[in-house]
Design a protein around this motif. Sequence first.
Motif, mmCIF file in Angstrom:
data_model
loop_
_atom_site.group_PDB
_atom_site.id
_atom_site.type_symbol
_atom_site.label_atom_id
_atom_site.label_comp_id
_atom_site.label_asym_id
_atom_site.label_seq_id
_atom_site.Cartn_x
_atom_site.Cartn_y
_atom_site.Cartn_z
ATOM 1 N N THR A 128 51.369 -16.384 -5.839
ATOM 2 C CA THR A 128 50.580 -15.164 -5.915
ATOM 3 C C THR A 128 51.472 -13.968 -5.591
ATOM 4 N N GLU A 129 50.961 -12.774 -5.882
ATOM 5 C CA GLU A 129 51.703 -11.550 -5.595
ATOM 6 C C GLU A 129 51.708 -11.210 -4.099
ATOM 7 N N GLN A 130 50.929 -11.935 -3.313
ATOM 8 C CA GLN A 130 50.835 -11.657 -1.881
ATOM 9 C C GLN A 130 51.813 -12.466 -1.040
ATOM 10 N N ASN A 133 54.573 -10.364 1.104
ATOM 11 C CA ASN A 133 53.958 -9.551 2.147
ATOM 12 C C ASN A 133 53.341 -10.406 3.243
ATOM 13 N N GLU A 134 52.709 -11.492 2.849
ATOM 14 C CA GLU A 134 52.107 -12.389 3.828
ATOM 15 C C GLU A 134 53.167 -12.995 4.740
#
Length: 211
Positions: A128-130, A133-134
């Motif tokens: 995922t695109e997260q 950042n996660e």
Amino acid sequence: MEAVAKPLYGDQNVTLNRKIWSAFKNHTTKAVERSGLDLIQYTLQEGTSFGEKIANAVQSTFSEGYEKVILLGVDNPNLHHNTIKFVADKLADNDWVIEPSEDGGVNIFGIHKEHFNFEEFQSLPWQTEQLLNEFVDTCRAKFQNLYLLAGSPDIDAKETLEAWLLNPQNKLLGLVIKALLFKEKFASPNTGVSKASESKTVNELLRAPPQ
């Protein structure tokens, strides 16, 4: 397996997809070999989710006695052996070393055994695109040192592959893939390769080979 998960030119072009991913796999394997580090490949991946498979691979490698692991996929077209060595060097002073992908994911994970938590690692929002950042937030919460490299593309679809082929950083890999597409275009007119891509491929193949 990669060709099934990411059929770049559609499910009907099985042979072409396999050849392209084989070229990527060979590229990744050679980069690791030139780095001078040990190469451990996991073909039969254990687990159900993507995160569980990756976590199992890392944990299995640590169980063989390694204290640090650099996790690589085969979809990073710009991977270079000097990048791998750089990550290894940075792991001496940092808890984690990461090369982000341009879509918000991660291309390279440099990991210490002492900081690896199986449950947390498999639970990251993989694919995922997260993801990046996660993971950054997780490191900050634990006061762990994270070294970030510049972002690099990864190949998830035909569009990202053909965009990369317009200006490939790795000229040799780019030439190999363009040759595969050129050959397939003449073997079958229904591969989905665009006229623009065909013209670009022909032009590139007529030039002198890269230095």
